[in-house]
Write an enzyme that holds these catalytic residues in place. Sequence first.
Site, PDB file in Angstrom:
ATOM      1  N   TYR A 217       6.831  -9.786   7.185  1.00  0.00           N
ATOM      2  CA  TYR A 217       6.725  -8.411   7.467  1.00  0.00           C
ATOM      3  C   TYR A 217       7.272  -7.737   8.630  1.00  0.00           C
ATOM      4  CZ  TYR A 217       3.567  -7.695   2.906  1.00  0.00           C
ATOM      5  OH  TYR A 217       3.166  -7.589   1.740  1.00  0.00           O
TER       6      TYR A 217
ATOM      7  N   ASP B  92       0.816  -1.151  -0.030  1.00  0.00           N
ATOM      8  CA  ASP B  92      -0.065   0.099  -0.040  1.00  0.00           C
ATOM      9  C   ASP B  92       0.892   1.271   0.038  1.00  0.00           C
ATOM     10  OD1 ASP B  92      -2.324  -1.679   0.361  1.00  0.00           O
ATOM     11  OD2 ASP B  92      -2.188  -1.512   2.352  1.00  0.00           O
TER      12      ASP B  92
END
Length: 271
Positions: free
Chosen positions: A102, A38
């Site tokens: 992540y 994003d």
Amino acid sequence: MKAPPHQAVKGVQNYLEEAVRRLRPANAISLHVSSRTDTGVHAICNSAHFDLQRQNGKPPLAEEVLVDALNFHLRPESIRVTHAHRVHGAFHARFQAVSRTYVYRLAMGIRHHSCMPLTEDKLCWGIRSVDLDIGAMRDAAALLVGTHNFSSFRALNSETPYKDPVKTLDRASLEPGDAFVRRHFHRGIQFWELTFRSRSFLYKQVRRMTGALVAVGQGKMSVYGVKELLEAQDSLAYPQNLTAPPDGLFLARVDYDPLDLPPHTQDDSYS
């Protein structure tokens, strides 16, 4: 990752495709990335694949030559190619990734944005409080590990009807972090890092899990509340304004089965 045609701002994928096209290949270039991020989310490691055929039957570029050539054309941007591997023609950077990792960075005691060091600006989430209940956060994180329906931790988008909400989270851990420029860093700011590993994630899943775990650490949500949220299996059950901001999130690793990276042949593609 790749900006739509009507959008003025380009994505990383756009710049990479332009760099490959500047090599003047004989074929049309279509680049496929392993993971899309994003706006505001960082990637210190990502992978992509593309087919590259040189004109006039020239032999394939050596991997190190390709890396240097791409970085030459990427010089104005904050994008770097670190490795290139010639892979078999059926290889796909996205679908053959066996795991993605992540890392979400937290900085404690940031009462105002001016308290954030410039070297950390937009690279972590500044938390006003100095202390978090680390034990409770780790207990809550342990509830997320395993195979679950993560519908409550995904944001709705156009792909929601087509994405299976059942994912297997292999890791959800919380460990002390560090400043990016440690040697020259003289402020007493405590950093923490949340690490999540899975083969794939749902839209905004990591940011929502992070938001919930930080809420637990701040006493705004109980460990049992995370369990209830997970069992609700409903994205609308997720509290409003709890999602962690994108700034602190980094795609840190993309891993593949070594068997999917065999010795190259003349008909192979680049990754």
